[in-house]
Scaffold this motif. Structure first.
Motif: not given
Ligand code: SF4
Ligand code: SRM
Ligand SMILES: Cc1cc2nc3c(=O)[nH]c(=O)nc-3n(C[C@H](O)[C@H](O)[C@H](O)COP(=O)(O)OP(=O)(O)OC[C@H]3O[C@@H](n4cnc5c(N)ncnc54)[C@H](O)[C@@H]3O)c2cc1C
Ligand code: FES
Lengths: 115, 843
Positions: B640, B642, B682-683
């Motif tokens: 993701c 990040g 949140r994955e």
């Molecule tokens: S919410 Fe968390 S898992 Fe989703 S893009 Fe952002 S850092 Fe990555």
């Protein structure tokens, strides 16, 4: 085995005589190559680990794709077979018969090793 | 009675009725050779030989009467059977042992078999004989309905049972506005309970049929032809055509007239061998009242009776081994587009039985399972979603391996996707394309054998995974016909003896019969993978070249028309605009189809074998590497965005994903490996569905293992928490090498983790706590892989010898394969599919 008579090349028996495919050195034992025949048909040509050559139609009857030469060669009960690279049905390399479906077979060619 | 039982010595067998069961009886006689010894005479009332009454309604969807026939061409002649059609039996003289037909002909018998079936019950309401009133039993009935319907606009079916609904569906199909009148308070009262009836009602009404339940039919009105019905609630229904489907009654008149015992509510009384009170007379099929006190209105029990009697006549003493003592009444509605099934004790009649019910009124789903207090499945009703019928029916009488509460849940709401095949009884159908049961598969030894003997797995192929689970691992747990060792044992042998050659392994450690041979398509790639993960060098070199599956052999994925796809590695899914442009240019110049994959990269499809080197030369020059989409090896480490950009992120997930992808790229393993790194809980990268997944925490990283997407999803298990970068990498090194060492061929980490003794805890003990003292070795093996890694495609495009095999034809290297062709679609190409089925014409 009469490797000596072939001058290091592999030949197939067609209706009108022997057809020279390529130097034997072009083949990796256990793998195949495709050959274009004079009438536009395609043959899949293999050698096993003893150097014996086999040839069958290159068309996979289950999918219609010309891919048999890319299958893996194996042996069972002393007979060589190739497994189609697409859906993995196995074909006896000497007779062309499908080992997984009695009703299906492909043409097998005589090579000058299989006399 | 003292009359001796007739036996194989019987000279003449007379069969009355040539319906489904009568014909099955004739076939059984022929199979057992009785037709060679005895004269067989058949009297049939209908003008045509036996046909498939069960699929009668398919006549309205185009099946011709000839196609419905159950009598194979030449069968009657071949076995010398005397078949008299359109000439029903009128009377039986049991003392003289003769049957008189309507034509006046008299037939003497030694054995008489009654297979007269049933007749549709027509309630004695006034007007039932008017033109436009029909029953629904024979082909002739259907022909008449079809003709009459051409002048009708509205139809009504009296009876809302299984057959009534089938008939209503047919009327609707003929273009009539259709009503169903059912006396009981719900539809299909014999099969479903009140809850199921409610769900069914909604669905049927949604299909445009008008349902009237809880009302009787008082009168059919009309002058000469039907114009309407009077119902018991006083209402009037306008209709042009009426079909009675109010149940069937056994045709036992012939038997009554000659003094055979019949049941109180009809049916010729028979014993467990289907013999009537006269030992020379049998009754089978729907006309018989079986010894369990039931008249079976289904065809399968009738067939069982037919075989039992043929058996009795074939065995010398007339005392068969087979008997008929009762049958399963499970049913599934096959028409109308509604899923309804009932099986076993659907009404919960057994004492102490409990119901487990799931209903969803909106989607018309109702599922009820009846279980005994000890959890044994007794029966059930499924309306709206009968998906599980095939699994549940065979489980009746057993304690299901999963609680009934879970079994009724729809998929996705915590329901098991499928029960394990081990849990199924022998009669469970595994291959639905060819109707092959578990019991027919388990005695066989290998998949090819199963395909050959049962045809299972040769249709849609969706049962193959289940079949493999049911088969012994080549009898002795060995990898295949060539090796008696498992993949794990072969790995250990190769590791310990430093063997790096397939042929040596085969000749020294293979099964005796396989030594000196060519191996097979199963062990070759498996051993190739073992040798590669032990540091075997370039996979296209030397002997290894012959072992690889076609995908590895050409470092690309074969497609259905024999072309190949190209997947450059895009670590972590991060790519510069310049590199994106290169991909676009290469695809454009070579006319390739491009697609964004589910793994955050780009797939280029439609390259011929001979185009692969030029395409890759350009990609390599632009800094791309092989993505190993073809290998059983690391695919992608999804990321993701990040912490760098995302407001929630707590770690740099993109950097970690790239690091991990570069570390494990090219690692050959028992099956493919997928991974992901998410920047917070949140994955977004879906790490818990991967073989190894990493989720950032405020303190570091959590490592999850054994996740899987695909057909059998599995959530990954937490292996360790709050790891530093170094700890994380070390743990993944160990985990992967331990998996590679101990997994079976083509076993994903998810399956391996479930199978391995001790499960997750054992893996934890080994890779976290080093309980086996092998962690140093595992780490060293991984270090060896990382330092030896070379890009396969970069090495290939620089080496003329390796490039030599990328030709369409060995004897015409410049010629492209003319059979690989494409046609346009949505601005790109797609394969022009190879023509199948022209085999004969081509010869
Ligand atoms: S919410 Fe968390 S898992 Fe989703 S893009 Fe952002 S850092 Fe990555
Ligand atoms: C291209 C892609 C579909 C797409 O258009 O998006 C794809 C395409 C193929 N998948 Fe896949 N899978 C793709 C993502 C997935 C995903 C999703 C994911 O990875 O996020 C899954 C489910 C997740 C999982 O695996 O856990 C997936 C589950 C499978 C499976 C079943 C694996 C399993 O264990 O259940 C197979 C069959 C197999 O590997 O035996 C498979 C096999 C294949 C093969 C290799 C079939 C084959 O042998 O020809 C397809 C060939 C691709 C090609 O020719 O280039 N593909 N496949 C995706 C490539 C991702 C990538 O960049 O590498
Ligand atoms: C529309 C429809 C759908 C059905 N769907 C299913 C289903 O899904 N599943 C299922 O299991 N079952 C179904 N059935 C029931 C199934 O068709 C019967 O169980 C089966 O046909 C019984 O076979 P049988 O030989 O006993 O009777 P029949 O097939 O009725 O055969 C009896 C024959 O005997 C003849 N006969 C009667 N008296 C005489 C006489 N005196 N002399 C000479 N001949 C005589 C009759 O004319 C008839 O041809 C369905 C039936 C119908 C009508
Ligand atoms: S279910 Fe077995 S091949 Fe389709």
């Amino acid at each position: 085995m009469n490797d000596d008579k072939t001058n290091g090349s592999i030949r197939l028996r067609l209706d009108d005589g022997w057809f020279e495919v390529c130097e034997r050195a072009r083949l990796v034992p256990g793998r195949g190559v495709a050959a274009l025949l004079p009438d536009g048909r395609q043959a899949a040509v293999f050698t096993d680990r003893t150097g014996r050559a086999y040839a069958i139609d290159n068309r996979d009857p289950f999918t219609g794709a010309y891919v048999m030469s890319r299958g893996l060669l194996g042996s069972a009960h002393g007979r060589a077979f190739v497994a189609s690279p697409l859906l993995k049905q196995r074909f006896d390399l000497e007779t062309g018969e499908c080992l997984d479906d009695e009703e299906v077979s492909v043409q097998a060619y005589l090579t000058d090793h299989s006399k | 009675m003292t009359t001796p039982a007739p036996s194989a010595a019987a000279r003449t067998i007379v069969v009355v009725g040539h319906g489904m069961v009568g014909q099955r009886f004739l076939e059984a006689l022929a199979e057992k050779g009785v037709t060679d010894r005895a004269r067989v005479v058949v009297l049939g009332e209908e003008p045509r030989p036996a046909y498939d009454r069960v699929h009668l309604t398919s006549y309205f969807t185009g099946t011709t009467p000839d196609e419905l026939s159950m009598v194979e061409d030449g069968f009657i002649e071949k076995y010398g059977i005397e078949l008299h059609l359109g000439d029903p039996a009128r009377s039986v003289d049991r003392a003289a042992r003769t049957v008189t037909a309507r034509s006046g002909r008299v037939f003497a018998y030694d054995v008489l078999v009654l297979a007269t079936g049933s007749y549709p019950f027509v309630p004695p309401v006034p007007g039932r004989d008017l033109a436009g009133c029909f029953v629904y039993r024979t082909i002739e009935d259907l022909l008449a309905i079809e003709e009459y319907a051409t002048t009708a606009a509205t139809g009504a079916v009296v009876g809302g049972g299984l057959l009534g609904l089938e008939a209503a569906g047919a009327l609707q199909g003929l273009g009539l506005a259709t009503h169903i009148v059912e006396f009981a308070p719900r539809l299909m009262p014999a099969q479903v309970d009140a809850g199921g009836g409610a769900a069914l009602l909604r669905t049927i009404e949604n299909m445009g049929l008008s349902v009237h339940t809880g009302v009787g039919t008082q009168e059919i009105t009309g002058e000469r032809a039907v114009d309407g019905m009077l119902l018991s609630d006083g209402s009037r229904l306008q209709t042009d055509l009426v079909v009675f489907s109010a149940g069937v009654r056994p045709r036992d008149q012939l038997a009554r007239d000659c003094g055979l015992a019949v049941g109180e509510r009809g049916g010729i009384v028979v014993d467990e061998h289907c013999r009537t009170c006269d030992p020379a007379v049998y009754a089978i099929g729907e006309c018989a009242l079986a010894c369990d006190g039931k008249v079976y209105g289904l065809v399968a029990p009738g067939y069982e009776m037919a075989v039992a009697v043929a058996d009795a006549l074939a065995s010398g003493d007339g005392r068969p081994e087979k008997s008929f003592t009762g049958a399963d009444m499970s049913t599934k509605l096959k028409l109308l587009g509604v899923d309804v099934a009932s099986f076993g004790d659907a009404h919960g009649a057994a004492e102490g039985s409990l119901d487990v019910v799931y209903t969803d009124a909106r989607s018309g789903i109702y599922k009820k399972l009846v279980v005994s207090p000890d959890g044994t499945l007794l029966g059930g009703v499924l309306v709206g979603d009968a998906e599980m019928y095939g699994t549940l029916r065979p489980l009746t009488g057993h304690v299901p391996p999963i609680p009934a509460e879970q079994l009724v849940l729809p998929a996705g709401l915590g329901a098991p996707v499928a029960l394990g095949p081990e849990a199924l009884p022998d009669e469970a159908v595994i291959c639905s394309c060819h109707n092959v049961t578990k019991g027919a598969i388990t005695p066989l030894g290998s998949l090819p054998e199963v395909k050959k003997c049962t045809r299972a797995g040769t249709g849609c192929g969706s049962c193959l995974k289940t079949i493999e689970k049911l088969l012994p691992k080549t009898g002795d747990g060995g990898l295949c016909d060539c090796f008696a060792h498992t993949r794990q044992e072969l790995y250990e042998i190769a590791l310990a003896l430093r063997l790096r050659s397939y042929q040596q392994l085969l000749d020294e450690h293979g099964r005796p019969a396989a030594r000196g041979g060519d191996g097979c398509e199963i062990c070759k790639p498996a051993v190739a993978s073992i040798l590669a993960s032990l540091g075997g060098g370039h996979i296209l070199d030397g002997e290894q070249a012959a072992l690889q599956d076609t995908n590895d052999h050409f470092l690309a994925n074969i497609q259905r028309n024999g072309s190949y796809s190209i997947v450059p590695r895009i670590p972590g899914g991060e790519i510069t605009p310049d590199k994106l442009i290169v991909i676009g240019e290469v695809a454009r110049d070579h006319g390739l189809y491009t697609k964004i994959t589910g793994g955050q990269r780009i797939d280029l499809f439609g390259a011929r074998v001979d185009q692969l080197p030029v395409i890759w030369a350009r990609l390599v020059a632009a800094g791309f590497e092989s993505g190993h989409a073809y290998g059983k090896s690391l695919r992608t480490v999804k990321s993701c965005v990040g912490q760098t950009w995302c407001r929630y992120g707590v770690q740099d997930s993109v950097r970690m994903a790239i690091d991990l992808e570069l570390r494990y790229r090219g690692l050959r393993s028992p099956h493919k490996l997928k991974a992901a790194v998410s920047g917070c809980a949140r994955e977004c990268a879906e790490a818990q569905s991967k073989d190894f997944g990493v989720i950032a925490t405020a303190n570091g990283w959590n490592l999850y293992v054994g996740g899987n997407g695909g057909a059998t999803p599995r959530h990954a298990d937490l292996l360790a928490q709050d790891l530093t970068d170094d700890e994380l990498v070390r743990l993944i090194d160990r985990f992967l090498m331990f998996y590679i060492r101990t997994a079976d061929r083509l076993e994903r980490t998810s399956v391996w983790l479930e199978r391995i003794e001790g499960g997750l805890q054992h893996v934890k003990d080994v890779v976290v706590d080093d309980s086996l003292g092998i962690c140093a070795e595992l780490e060293a093996l991984m270090a060896g892989h990382v330092s030896a890694y070379r890009d396969e495609w970069a090495e290939t495009v620089e080496d003329p010898e390796r490039l030599a095999r990328f030709v369409s034809f060995v004897n015409a290297p410049g010629t492209p394969d003319p059979t690989v062709r494409f046609v346009p679609e949505r601005g790109q190409i797609k394969p022009e599919l190879p023509v199948l089925a022209l085999e004969v014409a081509a010869r």
